[in-house]
Scaffold this active site. Structure first.
Site, PDB file in Angstrom:
ATOM      1  N   VAL A 193       6.492  -0.641  -4.337  1.00 50.09           N
ATOM      2  CA  VAL A 193       5.659  -1.017  -5.489  1.00 50.09           C
ATOM      3  C   VAL A 193       4.742  -2.171  -5.094  1.00 50.09           C
ATOM      4  O   VAL A 193       5.210  -3.193  -4.581  1.00 50.09           O
ATOM      5  CB  VAL A 193       6.534  -1.455  -6.687  1.00 50.09           C
ATOM      6  N   GLY A 233     -11.021   5.651   1.623  1.00 48.53           N
ATOM      7  CA  GLY A 233      -9.634   5.849   2.033  1.00 48.53           C
ATOM      8  C   GLY A 233      -8.624   5.489   0.959  1.00 48.53           C
ATOM      9  O   GLY A 233      -7.416   5.484   1.213  1.00 48.53           O
ATOM     10  N   LYS A 288       6.789   4.714  -9.763  1.00 50.27           N
ATOM     11  CA  LYS A 288       7.016   3.273  -9.646  1.00 50.27           C
ATOM     12  C   LYS A 288       7.770   2.739 -10.856  1.00 50.27           C
ATOM     13  O   LYS A 288       8.645   1.867 -10.723  1.00 50.27           O
ATOM     14  CB  LYS A 288       5.677   2.558  -9.445  1.00 50.27           C
TER      15      LYS A 288
END
Lengths: 323, 323
Positions: free
Chosen positions: B138, B191, B209
Site C-alpha cells: 500500500v 508508465g 488495498k
C-alpha cells in the site's frame, strides 16, 4: 511470557495521559514503580493492572533514589516524563544514563537530554541492547520520529516542519484578524501557551526539536548557538494580513539539512504541504532522494497525544522483546 | 553478528528496485538466493555483496523448487515481489506459507495473498516468531502500514485515502482540461497505467488495498463482494470541471471503518486533507479517538519507491533480530 515492568519517572499531565492510554490497550506490561516529586520513588512488589494505580499512590511503599529505582532488577522499561528544562538537562540525563547502563529501555517525552545528547544516549542504548525512544519529544503522538527512521533507506536530503502548535495557533488566529496580544491570550486560555510563552513564541521549543531531529535524521549534533532562530513575539497583524492578501501563509518553520538547522518565519505558497496546517496542528515534510517529499500532519501536543507517542516506543520494545 | 540472508522471489521492476535501494544502504544482509521465471531458483553458497548481483545471474547455480528455496536453512528472510494476481493469489500464498512455516521472515509487495489472507499469514508469522511485512503493498515507500501500527494505541475509528496514483493522475489531468481518453493515454505513456488499465480505473486496486488495510487496522476480513466499488472509466470531463468550478475536487477515495469498506468517487472540499493531493501522489487520513486525524502523503508507486517499503520491513526484521 512475563509482562514488561515499567517504571514511570514523573507522573504529571503526560505521565497520567500515558496511563489513560495504556489502560485502554492490551499491551502486556505492568506499572512496577512510580517516582513523583510529591511521593518520592515507589517500587511495587505486587504488580497490579494500571487501572488500580490511583489506589497505589495512597499506600506506603519502599523508597529508593531515582538512580537506584531506574536500575532496579524489577524494572524493564523506564518511562520518563519529567518537565523539560532545556537549559539544565543534566539531572534527567543522569537518570536516563543510569537506566541505559543497567540495561533498561528508556522511553522519554523530555526534550532536554535528547536535544543535547541523543546520539550518545542512543549509542549507549545500542551497547546495552535496549531502546532509547524519543517519539514523544516531537509532534506528540504523530509519529514523526518513526517516519524519519522509515525513510532512512530513501536517503533523506532535508526536512522542514511546523513543530510548535502554540505559535501556529497564534498565527492562525492572526490570519482571522486577531492582534498578537489577543491571540496569545486566547492560546493561554485554551491551555496551549504556558504562563511564560517564551519557549513557544521565540522559537526555542522548535530549536530543541531541530536539535533532536538533526541527530535522528542525519546523525549530526548542533549546539543552540549553531541554530539561527526567529519567533513571532509582538508580530504585526498587518504583516499577516498582507501575506494572506498575497495568497500565501505566514508560518514559523523549522528547517533542517545535513549541514544546518534554522527556525524561520516564512511566507509559504498555498501549494506547500505546510501552508494549510492551521491551529495547534503540526506537520513535517521530509524530502528524500528516492521518494521525493513525504508529509505527515497531525496533533503536536496534549497529554494523551504524548502518551500515545510513548506507547509507540513501548510497542517497539515489545516487538524486540517478544518477536 | 552474521548478516541476514535474503531470498529474492521475483526479480522484475520491484525486485531490481529493491536491490538498487539496498545497495545504497549499510543494511547487514546478503542476497543468498534469487528465483526468477527465466533463471529458476538459485541459491548462492558464497554470499557476495549486492553490487555484484548482475554477474551472479550469469553463473550456473544449484536449482531448487520455490517451496524448497524459501524453506532452505541458508535463508533468513524471503523478499517476495512476484506480480500481483488478485483473482488467483493461492500460488504465491503457498510460497509465503511454506516460508513462514519454516520460520523465515516474509516481506512482500504482493497484494494478492495479503488482501485475501493477511490475518492468517500474520498469525502464522507470530506463531513462528517471524515478521510478515506488507508495507510495500500500500502506498509504496510512504509508510502507511507502519503509521497504522503506530496509531493503534490511539484507537483508530476510520480511515480514508487516495490509494491509486494512476486514477488520481488521470483526475488531475482532467482538472486541467483533458478528456478521459487523453488523460489515460498520457498515464500510459508515462508508465503509470498498464496496457489493461482496469485495476487502476475501475477501483479494483483500491479494493485490494482496503482489504489489506481492514485486516491491519481493524483485524477484519472483507471479501471482494463485501466492498462496493466505483471507478473513473470514461468519466465525463464536464463533471470534473463542474466540481472544480464549485471549489471542490473530484477524488477516487477508499473508505474504511471497523464495519465496512468502499471505494467512492467523492467531491471533496478544499479543506479535506485529501483534496489537494494531485498527480500520482497518494495519501491516507487516519481518524483516531485520541489524536484526531493524522495524515500521511507521499508517492504511491514506482520500483525504487516500493523497494524502499521492502527496506522498511527489512529494518524491522533487523531490529527484532539484533536488538
Amino acid at each position: 511470557m512475563e509482562p514488561l515492568r515499567l517504571a514511570l519517572i514523573g507522573f504529571g499531565n503526560v505521565g497520567q495521559g500515558f496511563m489513560r492510554v495504556l489502560s485502554k490497550t492490551q499491551v502486556r506490561c505492568v506499572v512496577a514503580a512510580i517516582a513523583t516529586k510529591r511521593n518520592g520513588c515507589r517500587l511495587f512488589r505486587d504488580h497490579q493492572p494500571p487501572s488500580q494505580l490511583a489506589d497505589w499512590l495512597q499506600e506506603p511503599h519502599e523508597t529508593l533514589t531515582l538512580e537506584e529505582l531506574v536500575a532496579h532488577p524489577h524494572i524493564d522499561v523506564v518511562i520518563e516524563t519529567l518537565p523539560t528544562d532545556l537549559d539544565n538537562p543534566s539531572n534527567v540525563m543522569d537518570i536516563q544514563t543510569a537506566a541505559l547502563r543497567a540495561g533498561k529501555h528508556v522511553i522519554t517525552a523530555n526534550k532536554g537530554p535528547a536535544a543535547h545528547s541523543y546520539l550518545a544516549l542512543a549509542e549507549l542504548a545500542r551497547e546495552n541492547h535496549v531502546i532509547y525512544g524519543v517519539e514523544a519529544t516531537v509532534m506528540s503522538g504523530t509519529p514523526a520520529i518513526q517516519l524519519i527512521h522509515a525513510l532512512q533507506g530513501a536517503q533523506i536530503k532535508r526536512l522542514q516542519g511546523i513543530f510548535n502548535g502554540t505559535s501556529n495557533f497564534i498565527l492562525s488566529q492572526m490570519e482571522g484578524g486577531s492582534q498578537y496580544a489577543d491571540a496569545l491570550t486566547e492560546a493561554t486560555r485554551l491551555g496551549y501557551a504556558e504562563p511564560d510563552p517564551s519557549a513557544d513564541v521565540d522559537g526555542l521549543d522548535i530549536r530543541a526539536k531541530l536539535m533532536i531531529l538533526a541527530q535522528v535524521a542525519f546523525g549530526v549534533s548542533h549546539t543552540t548557538q549553531d541554530i539561527q532562530i526567529a519567533g513571532i513575539r509582538d508580530l504585526d497583524q498587518r504583516l499577516v494580513a498582507e501575506t494572506v492578501a498575497a495568497g500565501k501563509r505566514l508560518k514559523l518553520v523549522g528547517l533542517l539539512d545535513p549541514k544546518s538547522a534554522s527556525v524561520r518565519l516564512m511566507s509559504l505558497p498555498e501549494t506547500d504541504p505546510l501552508a494549510r496546517i492551521s491551529g495547534a496542528t503540526n506537520g513535517i515534510a521530509v524530502t528524500t532522494e528516492l521518494l521525493g517529499t513525504v508529509s505527515l500532519i497531525g496533533p503536536g501536543a496534549g497529554a494523551e497525544e504524548t502518551g500515545t507517542a510513548l506507547l509507540v516506543d513501548l510497542n517497539r520494545v515489545l516487538e524486540v522483546n517478544h518477536g
